[in-house]
Design an enzyme around this catalytic site. Sequence first.
Site, PDB file in Angstrom:
ATOM      1  N   ASP A   1      -3.001  -6.082  13.833  1.00 43.87           N
ATOM      2  CA  ASP A   1      -3.376  -4.688  14.027  1.00 43.87           C
ATOM      3  C   ASP A   1      -4.138  -4.554  15.340  1.00 43.87           C
ATOM      4  O   ASP A   1      -4.757  -5.509  15.800  1.00 43.87           O
ATOM      5  CB  ASP A   1      -4.282  -4.210  12.884  1.00 43.87           C
ATOM      6  CG  ASP A   1      -3.630  -4.337  11.522  1.00 43.87           C
ATOM      7  OD1 ASP A   1      -2.495  -3.849  11.355  1.00 43.87           O
ATOM      8  OD2 ASP A   1      -4.249  -4.930  10.616  1.00 43.87           O
TER       9      ASP A   1
ATOM     10  N   GLU B   1      -5.091 -13.684   9.645  1.00 41.03           N
ATOM     11  CA  GLU B   1      -4.266 -13.262   8.509  1.00 41.03           C
ATOM     12  C   GLU B   1      -2.778 -13.375   8.859  1.00 41.03           C
ATOM     13  O   GLU B   1      -1.970 -13.803   8.042  1.00 41.03           O
ATOM     14  CB  GLU B   1      -4.630 -11.826   8.134  1.00 41.03           C
ATOM     15  CG  GLU B   1      -4.017 -11.346   6.846  1.00 41.03           C
ATOM     16  CD  GLU B   1      -4.448  -9.922   6.490  1.00 41.03           C
ATOM     17  OE1 GLU B   1      -3.826  -9.355   5.583  1.00 41.03           O
ATOM     18  OE2 GLU B   1      -5.384  -9.374   7.117  1.00 41.03           O
TER      19      GLU B   1
ATOM     20  N   ARG C   1       0.846  -1.194   0.000  1.00 38.39           N
ATOM     21  CA  ARG C   1       0.000   0.000   0.000  1.00 38.39           C
ATOM     22  C   ARG C   1       0.883   1.246   0.000  1.00 38.39           C
ATOM     23  O   ARG C   1       1.943   1.256   0.624  1.00 38.39           O
ATOM     24  CB  ARG C   1      -0.864  -0.049   1.255  1.00 38.39           C
ATOM     25  CG  ARG C   1      -1.901   1.001   1.397  1.00 38.39           C
ATOM     26  CD  ARG C   1      -2.778   0.749   2.627  1.00 38.39           C
ATOM     27  NE  ARG C   1      -3.644  -0.403   2.395  1.00 38.39           N
ATOM     28  CZ  ARG C   1      -3.948  -1.313   3.303  1.00 38.39           C
ATOM     29  NH1 ARG C   1      -3.456  -1.227   4.534  1.00 38.39           N
ATOM     30  NH2 ARG C   1      -4.745  -2.317   3.010  1.00 38.39           N
TER      31      ARG C   1
ATOM     32  N   ASN D   1      -0.386  -0.728  13.560  1.00 40.59           N
ATOM     33  CA  ASN D   1       0.119  -1.830  12.748  1.00 40.59           C
ATOM     34  C   ASN D   1       1.340  -2.450  13.415  1.00 40.59           C
ATOM     35  O   ASN D   1       2.281  -1.729  13.745  1.00 40.59           O
ATOM     36  CB  ASN D   1       0.572  -1.316  11.375  1.00 40.59           C
ATOM     37  CG  ASN D   1      -0.536  -0.697  10.585  1.00 40.59           C
ATOM     38  OD1 ASN D   1      -1.445  -1.371  10.149  1.00 40.59           O
ATOM     39  ND2 ASN D   1      -0.472   0.621  10.406  1.00 40.59           N
TER      40      ASN D   1
ATOM     41  N   ASP E   1      -7.006  -9.242  12.876  1.00 40.63           N
ATOM     42  CA  ASP E   1      -6.276  -9.956  11.826  1.00 40.63           C
ATOM     43  C   ASP E   1      -5.299 -11.026  12.316  1.00 40.63           C
ATOM     44  O   ASP E   1      -4.295 -11.315  11.659  1.00 40.63           O
ATOM     45  CB  ASP E   1      -5.539  -8.963  10.908  1.00 40.63           C
ATOM     46  CG  ASP E   1      -6.493  -7.968  10.265  1.00 40.63           C
ATOM     47  OD1 ASP E   1      -7.650  -8.348  10.002  1.00 40.63           O
ATOM     48  OD2 ASP E   1      -6.088  -6.824  10.032  1.00 40.63           O
TER      49      ASP E   1
ATOM     50  N   ASP F   1       4.582  -4.569   6.836  1.00 40.49           N
ATOM     51  CA  ASP F   1       3.343  -4.755   7.589  1.00 40.49           C
ATOM     52  C   ASP F   1       3.209  -6.249   7.912  1.00 40.49           C
ATOM     53  O   ASP F   1       3.185  -7.074   7.010  1.00 40.49           O
ATOM     54  CB  ASP F   1       2.165  -4.277   6.743  1.00 40.49           C
ATOM     55  CG  ASP F   1       0.827  -4.395   7.445  1.00 40.49           C
ATOM     56  OD1 ASP F   1       0.665  -5.290   8.302  1.00 40.49           O
ATOM     57  OD2 ASP F   1      -0.066  -3.608   7.128  1.00 40.49           O
TER      58      ASP F   1
ATOM     59  N   ASP G   1       0.587  -7.671   9.470  1.00 40.66           N
ATOM     60  CA  ASP G   1      -0.829  -8.053   9.549  1.00 40.66           C
ATOM     61  C   ASP G   1      -1.499  -7.818  10.894  1.00 40.66           C
ATOM     62  O   ASP G   1      -2.646  -7.384  10.908  1.00 40.66           O
ATOM     63  CB  ASP G   1      -1.057  -9.515   9.129  1.00 40.66           C
ATOM     64  CG  ASP G   1      -0.542  -9.784   7.734  1.00 40.66           C
ATOM     65  OD1 ASP G   1      -0.849  -8.999   6.821  1.00 40.66           O
ATOM     66  OD2 ASP G   1       0.195 -10.768   7.571  1.00 40.66           O
TER      67      ASP G   1
END
Length: 175
Positions: free
Chosen positions: A107, A123, A23, A87, A120, A103, A105
């Site tokens: 959070d 994830e 991102r 994060n 997450d 990152d 994942d």
Amino acid sequence: MVAPREGITIQIHSYKHNGQLHRIWEDSLVLKGTEKIIIGANDKTEVSESDGRMWTTREPAICYFHADHWFNVIGMLRTDGIYYYCNISSPFIYENNAIKYIDYDLDVKVYPDMTFVLLDEDEYEEHRKQMNYPKELDRILKQQLQILLRWIRQKQGPFSPGVIDEWYERYLTYR
């Protein structure tokens, strides 16, 4: 490491452990830039996702990055208070006019009353296996998560009362 100058506009780049760009946030204004801490601000900034989607942030945000911690914190100023999105990530680096981090994942969303929720975890587990995170990295990330949660509970760093508001006031002097 070189630090960005206060008052310049930079990008924020988020990557995944495998090196893939995740991102990009355009146009964040540097409010404080040292080798250890970068504090930036943005409002209605464009965000590009790795899959090509684009969106625009809805509210002003103060972004806090620390070179010694495996997390970053975004304080979003909404009409009903300050929400934080945290994060779990690698410490930042600054290069080519961008803050860059990985990152991981996990959070934490923090509400104005300072209650929080961990997000997450599934994830994280999926990517931990898929990208083969070393055991030492997994240990560091979980340890840093506990430090972050302690900062939230004890209202330290960017969670200290008034801190986000003070940085937002400084941001407004640039607008």
